[in-house]
Scaffold this active site. Structure first.
Site, short mmCIF file in Angstrom:
data_model
loop_
_atom_site.label_atom_id
_atom_site.label_comp_id
_atom_site.label_asym_id
_atom_site.label_seq_id
_atom_site.Cartn_x
_atom_site.Cartn_y
_atom_site.Cartn_z
N SER A 115 -89.42 -5.89 6.29
CA SER A 115 -90.24 -5.61 5.15
C SER A 115 -91.04 -6.98 4.81
O SER A 115 -91.92 -7.02 5.68
CB SER A 115 -89.24 -5.41 4.00
OG SER A 115 -89.57 -5.15 2.69
N ASP A 157 -93.30 5.41 4.75
CA ASP A 157 -92.49 4.21 4.32
C ASP A 157 -91.94 4.17 2.78
O ASP A 157 -92.79 4.57 2.16
CB ASP A 157 -93.17 2.94 4.46
CG ASP A 157 -92.56 1.63 4.18
OD1 ASP A 157 -91.68 1.00 5.06
OD2 ASP A 157 -92.51 1.31 2.99
N HIS A 176 -87.17 2.76 5.14
CA HIS A 176 -87.83 1.38 5.34
C HIS A 176 -86.91 0.22 5.91
O HIS A 176 -85.78 0.09 5.56
CB HIS A 176 -87.99 1.13 3.76
CG HIS A 176 -88.80 -0.35 3.41
ND1 HIS A 176 -89.93 -0.49 3.73
CD2 HIS A 176 -88.01 -1.54 3.04
CE1 HIS A 176 -90.29 -1.78 3.46
NE2 HIS A 176 -89.20 -2.47 3.04
#
Length: 374
Positions: free
Chosen positions: A189, A286, A353
């Site tokens: 991330s 995502d 994610h």
């Protein structure tokens, strides 16, 4: 047939399907879960000594930290994993973040679970289980790129991501990183985004005798319009770069080729100027970008996307069609790098994610494989 995996290759896997558990096996499942809980690898936090003297501190002024699990053998490689966790882009959000575990090592758990790409189990992480594995804790709110501060009433908020990176790498050099033969810089991330800012820098610090590769997991944040036609991520990153003083730490070649500094905070522009071999692990759908960039709350005041966001199976036909816009934007941005011999990618269509730190999405017995390789 046993699944074969070559050493020092890029690997990413995912699971798609439904798990049905009957009452007759629930006890066994619970026992297995309890056993897995006991087997978790917990790694102690290391505070970087004397980092404060170099101004390398978290948002609240606490020292930066990392977790190191030593590998086996003198030739063990090094895997450095940036922690993720969003960003702050204005005085209010950074001041609030300073009072949480995202802005202070004083408030972080001192033990961190190492799983997935950080696991020490050869059955679960065959490529990197015996490497020196490090998790860099994230407490600056700017993907380890900023170097600024501001006065917040009677306190100071420090945005010192670049100095934190410098301090941690300096400390790890003393612990053997300086003589590493192979290094993988990765992150999830906001941590995956940080790899784009420090990949070439790490190669330069280590020199040509070390093989350095970089991997971004769920860090390919797109410069993309939302479903209303507005672009909300662009002004967000622009204000972040300005507030955190990140411009001076972004890729110089990128800055020279773009109209605005914030554009070099986007991987699709930064990667064009990165020389070190790179691998991108991302979902075309995502969920962070789906929820916050492509269909942000400002586009859905009546909550018509709420069910779809909480359960993709509940998305209507028209919503699924709309989401193709996110997938198409991702594939279009990545298409530029398909012919680049230094860039590899694994792009799946999971609503996910971050996939590298979770065992089920990194390497599991029933994970999909290509040509008998996970």
């Amino acid at each position: 047939m046993a699944r074969r995996r070559p050493r020092w290759t890029w690997a990413a896997v995912f699971i798609a399907g439904v798990l049905v558990v009957s009452a007759s096996v629930s006890t066994a499942a619970a026992a297995a879960a309890a056993e897995e809980e006991e087997k978790k690898l917990l790694v102690d936090m290391t505070l970087v000594p004397d980092a404060a003297s170099a101004g390398a501190v978290c948002l609240d002024g606490s020292p930066p930290a990392y977790h190191l699990d030593r590998g086996a053998g003198s030739g063990a490689g090094w895997l450095l994993q940036f922690e993720g966790g969003g960003w702050c882009n204005d005085a209010r959000s950074c001041a609030e973040r300073a009072g949480t575990r995202r802005g202070s090592t004083r408030l972080m758990n001192k033990l961190e679970v190492f799983s997935g790409v950080l696991s020490d189990d050869p059955a679960k992480n065959p490529d990197f289980y015996n490497w020196n594995r490090v998790k860099l804790r994230y407490c600056d709110g700017g993907s380890f790129a900023g170097d600024s501060e501001f006065i917040n009433g009677t306190s100071i908020i420090y945005m010192r991501g670049q100095r934190i990176w410098d301090a941690i790498i300096t400390d790890l050099f003393r612990k053997g990183l300086a003589t590493a033969q192979q290094v993988l810089l990765s992150g999830c991330s906001a941590g995956g985004l940080a790899t784009f800012f420090h990949c070439d820098d790490l190669q330069e610090r280590l020199g040509g005798a070390t093989t350095v590769k970089c991997m971004s997991d769920a860090g390919f944040f797109l410069d993309v319009d939302d479903i209303s036609g507005d672009n909300t991520i662009r002004p967000f990153f622009s204000s972040l770069v300005d507030l955190q003083g990140a411009q001076k730490n972004l890729n110089k070649e990128c800055l020279n080729s773009m109209l605005y500094p914030y554009q070099c905070f986007f991987p699709q522009y930064a990667l064009q100027n990165i020389r070190t071999p790179y691998f991108i692990l991302n979902s075309a759908y995502d969920v962070y970008q789906f929820h916050h960039t492509f269909v942000p709350p400002s586009c859905d005041p009546r909550g018509q996307w709420s069910r779809c966001k909480s359960d993709p199976a509940a998305c209507s036909t028209s919503q699924i069609a709309t989401l193709q816009g996110l997938r198409n934007a991702m594939l279009t941005a990545l298409n530029l790098f398909e012919g680049d011999s230094k860039v590899g990618m694994f792009i799946n269509s999971c609503f996910a994610h971050c996939q590298s730190e979770l065992q089920d999405t990194w390497f599991a017995p029933n994970s999909p494989s290509l040509h008998n390789k996970g």
